[in-house]
Design a protein around this motif. Structure first.
Motif, PDB file in Angstrom:
ATOM      1  N   ASP A 166       0.802  -1.221   0.000  1.00 19.67           N
ATOM      2  CA  ASP A 166       0.000   0.000   0.000  1.00 19.67           C
ATOM      3  C   ASP A 166       0.836   1.273   0.000  1.00 19.67           C
ATOM      4  O   ASP A 166       0.286   2.375   0.074  1.00 19.67           O
ATOM      5  CB  ASP A 166      -0.965   0.005   1.194  1.00 19.67           C
ATOM      6  CG  ASP A 166      -0.229  -0.074   2.528  1.00 19.67           C
ATOM      7  OD1 ASP A 166      -0.909  -0.095   3.559  1.00 19.67           O
ATOM      8  OD2 ASP A 166       1.022  -0.123   2.535  1.00 19.67           O
ATOM      9  N   TYR A 167       2.119   1.126  -0.095  1.00 16.23           N
ATOM     10  CA  TYR A 167       2.981   2.304  -0.043  1.00 16.23           C
ATOM     11  C   TYR A 167       4.273   1.957  -0.755  1.00 16.23           C
ATOM     12  O   TYR A 167       4.820   0.864  -0.581  1.00 16.23           O
ATOM     13  CB  TYR A 167       3.243   2.656   1.427  1.00 16.23           C
ATOM     14  CG  TYR A 167       4.220   3.778   1.653  1.00 16.23           C
ATOM     15  CD1 TYR A 167       5.577   3.507   1.797  1.00 16.23           C
ATOM     16  CD2 TYR A 167       3.796   5.092   1.742  1.00 16.23           C
ATOM     17  CE1 TYR A 167       6.476   4.521   2.018  1.00 16.23           C
ATOM     18  CE2 TYR A 167       4.696   6.120   1.968  1.00 16.23           C
ATOM     19  CZ  TYR A 167       6.041   5.820   2.115  1.00 16.23           C
ATOM     20  OH  TYR A 167       6.932   6.831   2.342  1.00 16.23           O
ATOM     21  N   ILE A 215       8.196   3.662  -2.198  1.00 17.29           N
ATOM     22  CA  ILE A 215       9.145   4.743  -1.960  1.00 17.29           C
ATOM     23  C   ILE A 215      10.352   4.540  -2.860  1.00 17.29           C
ATOM     24  O   ILE A 215      10.729   3.393  -3.147  1.00 17.29           O
ATOM     25  CB  ILE A 215       9.522   4.776  -0.457  1.00 17.29           C
ATOM     26  CG1 ILE A 215      10.332   5.993  -0.088  1.00 17.29           C
ATOM     27  CG2 ILE A 215      10.205   3.499  -0.018  1.00 17.29           C
ATOM     28  CD1 ILE A 215      10.443   6.183   1.427  1.00 17.29           C
ATOM     29  N   TYR A 257      14.431   5.448  -3.313  1.00 11.99           N
ATOM     30  CA  TYR A 257      15.646   5.919  -2.664  1.00 11.99           C
ATOM     31  C   TYR A 257      16.754   6.061  -3.694  1.00 11.99           C
ATOM     32  O   TYR A 257      16.823   5.300  -4.654  1.00 11.99           O
ATOM     33  CB  TYR A 257      16.114   4.940  -1.588  1.00 11.99           C
ATOM     34  CG  TYR A 257      15.412   5.067  -0.269  1.00 11.99           C
ATOM     35  CD1 TYR A 257      14.303   4.283   0.026  1.00 11.99           C
ATOM     36  CD2 TYR A 257      15.869   5.954   0.696  1.00 11.99           C
ATOM     37  CE1 TYR A 257      13.674   4.392   1.249  1.00 11.99           C
ATOM     38  CE2 TYR A 257      15.239   6.069   1.926  1.00 11.99           C
ATOM     39  CZ  TYR A 257      14.138   5.282   2.193  1.00 11.99           C
ATOM     40  OH  TYR A 257      13.512   5.388   3.406  1.00 11.99           O
ATOM     41  N   PRO A 289      21.313   5.109   1.621  1.00 10.30           N
ATOM     42  CA  PRO A 289      20.204   5.542   0.754  1.00 10.30           C
ATOM     43  C   PRO A 289      19.563   6.834   1.262  1.00 10.30           C
ATOM     44  O   PRO A 289      19.464   7.061   2.466  1.00 10.30           O
ATOM     45  CB  PRO A 289      19.220   4.378   0.852  1.00 10.30           C
ATOM     46  CG  PRO A 289      20.039   3.197   1.267  1.00 10.30           C
ATOM     47  CD  PRO A 289      21.100   3.759   2.157  1.00 10.30           C
ATOM     48  N   PHE A 322      16.103   9.365   0.719  1.00  6.26           N
ATOM     49  CA  PHE A 322      14.718   9.440   0.251  1.00  6.26           C
ATOM     50  C   PHE A 322      14.600  10.383  -0.943  1.00  6.26           C
ATOM     51  O   PHE A 322      15.189  11.465  -0.965  1.00  6.26           O
ATOM     52  CB  PHE A 322      13.846   9.948   1.402  1.00  6.26           C
ATOM     53  CG  PHE A 322      12.434  10.282   1.024  1.00  6.26           C
ATOM     54  CD1 PHE A 322      12.084  11.578   0.667  1.00  6.26           C
ATOM     55  CD2 PHE A 322      11.459   9.311   1.035  1.00  6.26           C
ATOM     56  CE1 PHE A 322      10.784  11.896   0.323  1.00  6.26           C
ATOM     57  CE2 PHE A 322      10.151   9.606   0.708  1.00  6.26           C
ATOM     58  CZ  PHE A 322       9.808  10.904   0.358  1.00  6.26           C
ATOM     59  N   ASP A 343       7.767   9.387  -2.429  1.00  2.00           N
ATOM     60  CA  ASP A 343       6.943   8.232  -2.103  1.00  2.00           C
ATOM     61  C   ASP A 343       5.556   8.383  -2.708  1.00  2.00           C
ATOM     62  O   ASP A 343       5.181   9.463  -3.189  1.00  2.00           O
ATOM     63  CB  ASP A 343       6.871   8.009  -0.596  1.00  2.00           C
ATOM     64  CG  ASP A 343       6.318   9.214   0.163  1.00  2.00           C
ATOM     65  OD1 ASP A 343       6.306   9.156   1.405  1.00  2.00           O
ATOM     66  OD2 ASP A 343       5.906  10.210  -0.470  1.00  2.00           O
ATOM     67  N   ARG A 396       1.359   6.551  -2.292  1.00  2.73           N
ATOM     68  CA  ARG A 396       0.459   5.573  -1.709  1.00  2.73           C
ATOM     69  C   ARG A 396      -0.280   4.835  -2.813  1.00  2.73           C
ATOM     70  O   ARG A 396      -0.401   5.340  -3.921  1.00  2.73           O
ATOM     71  CB  ARG A 396      -0.563   6.262  -0.815  1.00  2.73           C
ATOM     72  CG  ARG A 396       0.054   7.207   0.118  1.00  2.73           C
ATOM     73  CD  ARG A 396      -0.855   7.506   1.304  1.00  2.73           C
ATOM     74  NE  ARG A 396       0.009   7.806   2.416  1.00  2.73           N
ATOM     75  CZ  ARG A 396       0.634   6.873   3.115  1.00  2.73           C
ATOM     76  NH1 ARG A 396       0.406   5.614   2.869  1.00  2.73           N
ATOM     77  NH2 ARG A 396       1.449   7.200   4.062  1.00  2.73           N
ATOM     78  N   PHE A 452      16.753   2.693  -5.837  1.00  5.13           N
ATOM     79  CA  PHE A 452      16.003   1.558  -5.323  1.00  5.13           C
ATOM     80  C   PHE A 452      14.538   1.931  -5.151  1.00  5.13           C
ATOM     81  O   PHE A 452      14.230   3.014  -4.637  1.00  5.13           O
ATOM     82  CB  PHE A 452      16.514   1.152  -3.931  1.00  5.13           C
ATOM     83  CG  PHE A 452      17.902   0.588  -3.920  1.00  5.13           C
ATOM     84  CD1 PHE A 452      18.980   1.406  -3.632  1.00  5.13           C
ATOM     85  CD2 PHE A 452      18.113  -0.745  -4.165  1.00  5.13           C
ATOM     86  CE1 PHE A 452      20.270   0.892  -3.599  1.00  5.13           C
ATOM     87  CE2 PHE A 452      19.395  -1.275  -4.141  1.00  5.13           C
ATOM     88  CZ  PHE A 452      20.471  -0.447  -3.855  1.00  5.13           C
ATOM     89  N   ASN A 474       5.984  -1.260   1.113  1.00  2.00           N
ATOM     90  CA  ASN A 474       5.527  -1.701   2.411  1.00  2.00           C
ATOM     91  C   ASN A 474       4.431  -2.727   2.186  1.00  2.00           C
ATOM     92  O   ASN A 474       3.372  -2.391   1.644  1.00  2.00           O
ATOM     93  CB  ASN A 474       4.988  -0.538   3.230  1.00  2.00           C
ATOM     94  CG  ASN A 474       4.332  -1.029   4.508  1.00  2.00           C
ATOM     95  OD1 ASN A 474       3.119  -1.155   4.587  1.00  2.00           O
ATOM     96  ND2 ASN A 474       5.142  -1.334   5.492  1.00  2.00           N
ATOM     97  N   LEU A 489      10.155  -2.071   5.196  1.00  2.42           N
ATOM     98  CA  LEU A 489      10.155  -1.940   3.743  1.00  2.42           C
ATOM     99  C   LEU A 489      10.859  -3.137   3.112  1.00  2.42           C
ATOM    100  O   LEU A 489      11.828  -3.660   3.656  1.00  2.42           O
ATOM    101  CB  LEU A 489      10.881  -0.661   3.320  1.00  2.42           C
ATOM    102  CG  LEU A 489      10.274   0.662   3.774  1.00  2.42           C
ATOM    103  CD1 LEU A 489      11.222   1.822   3.461  1.00  2.42           C
ATOM    104  CD2 LEU A 489       8.931   0.884   3.106  1.00  2.42           C
ATOM    105  N   PHE A 532      12.969  -3.974  -0.223  1.00  2.61           N
ATOM    106  CA  PHE A 532      13.696  -3.237  -1.252  1.00  2.61           C
ATOM    107  C   PHE A 532      13.898  -4.075  -2.508  1.00  2.61           C
ATOM    108  O   PHE A 532      14.142  -5.281  -2.431  1.00  2.61           O
ATOM    109  CB  PHE A 532      15.069  -2.811  -0.725  1.00  2.61           C
ATOM    110  CG  PHE A 532      15.023  -1.666   0.223  1.00  2.61           C
ATOM    111  CD1 PHE A 532      14.703  -1.850   1.554  1.00  2.61           C
ATOM    112  CD2 PHE A 532      15.272  -0.375  -0.221  1.00  2.61           C
ATOM    113  CE1 PHE A 532      14.639  -0.784   2.436  1.00  2.61           C
ATOM    114  CE2 PHE A 532      15.223   0.703   0.648  1.00  2.61           C
ATOM    115  CZ  PHE A 532      14.903   0.495   1.982  1.00  2.61           C
ATOM    116  N   GLY A 533      13.829  -3.418  -3.665  1.00  2.22           N
ATOM    117  CA  GLY A 533      14.237  -4.021  -4.916  1.00  2.22           C
ATOM    118  C   GLY A 533      15.750  -4.029  -5.012  1.00  2.22           C
ATOM    119  O   GLY A 533      16.453  -3.536  -4.133  1.00  2.22           O
TER     120      GLY A 533
END
Lengths: 114, 117
Positions: free
Chosen positions: A31-32, A34, A36, A44, A46, A49, A51, A89, A93, A102, A104-105
């Motif tokens: 649902d979220y 982001i 980096y 990293p 920010f 982001d 939603r 990246f 969430n 989180l 991460f890819g």
């Protein structure tokens, strides 16, 4: 998009061009999301982001697009500069309970040539 | 505001040695996290903490222990280092998310590069 294994996707652009970095996510319950930026030798940072109830969000020179139908996220950087060279990246969430965790890819390497 | 700091920045260990990585944050954040980052891979969560005195396992907890005795500090321990633990370790913190949708942004430290020979 993200790749499996040791070879990160790479994107090479000229200064002033627009860049698009892609990310595929697997969990439809996320649902979220982001983005980096990680410069060499640093942690990293920010960028932006979004939603899951949004399709698009804009920041300064950056735009994130979310396509929930195909579970795809993209980061667009306008007028790319050499200082944008870094690994990017996406993260999502998707864990319950969340506690802000989180997933991460694997990252995409962006190289900007002057 | 220093944000998130990590010590040491670099360390070389021999197999079987132990060490502790220290993370400190001055933002009064409730949540703290330890990640490892290996070449060609994203960050993987080792352990995390949702408050002083609490810790929980992440994706790759084996071989690591953590403690959060003070809100501002989160320690990562390796009791018997192995070459597979050669990695860059990042600590992060985030505020407790209020209901209704504040950000999940995590604030990261500069990392500790650990080599186990």
């Amino acid at each position: 998009g993200e790749s499996v294994g040791l070879h990160l996707p790479t994107l090479s652009v000229q200064e002033g061009d627009n860049s698009i970095i892609n990310c595929a996510y697997s969990n439809s319950a996320s649902d979220y999301f982001i983005w980096y930026k990680q410069e060499s030798g640093k942690g990293p940072q920010f960028i932006i982001d979004i939603r899951s109830n949004m399709d698009k969000r804009q920041g300064q020179r950056v735009t994130v697009l979310l396509n929930k139908t195909v579970k795809h996220l993209s980061l667009q950087i306008a007028a790319t500069q050499p200082g944008d060279s870094a690994v990017y990246f996406c993260a999502e969430n998707n864990r319950r309970p969340s506690y802000g965790k989180l997933t991460f890819g694997q990252g995409t390497i962006l190289t900007v040539h002057p | 505001n220093a944000g998130v700091t990590q010590t040491p920045k670099f360390r070389v260990l021999k197999t079987g040695q132990s060490m502790t990585l220290l993370c400190a944050q001055d933002m009064n954040h409730e949540y703290m996290y330890w990640y490892r980052q290996d070449p060609g891979m994203g960050l993987r969560l080792i352990h995390y903490s949702v408050g002083e005195g609490t810790t929980a396992k992440g994706e790759v907890p084996d071989g690591y222990n953590v403690s959060r005795l003070k809100k501002q500090n989160f320690l990562l321990g390796l009791e018997s280092a192995a070459p597979s633990q050669t990695s860059v370790y990042f600590c992060a913190s985030s505020p407790k998310r209020s209901s209704g949708g504040s950000s999940y942004e995590q604030y990261f430290g500069p990392g500790t590069r650990l080599t186990v020979t």
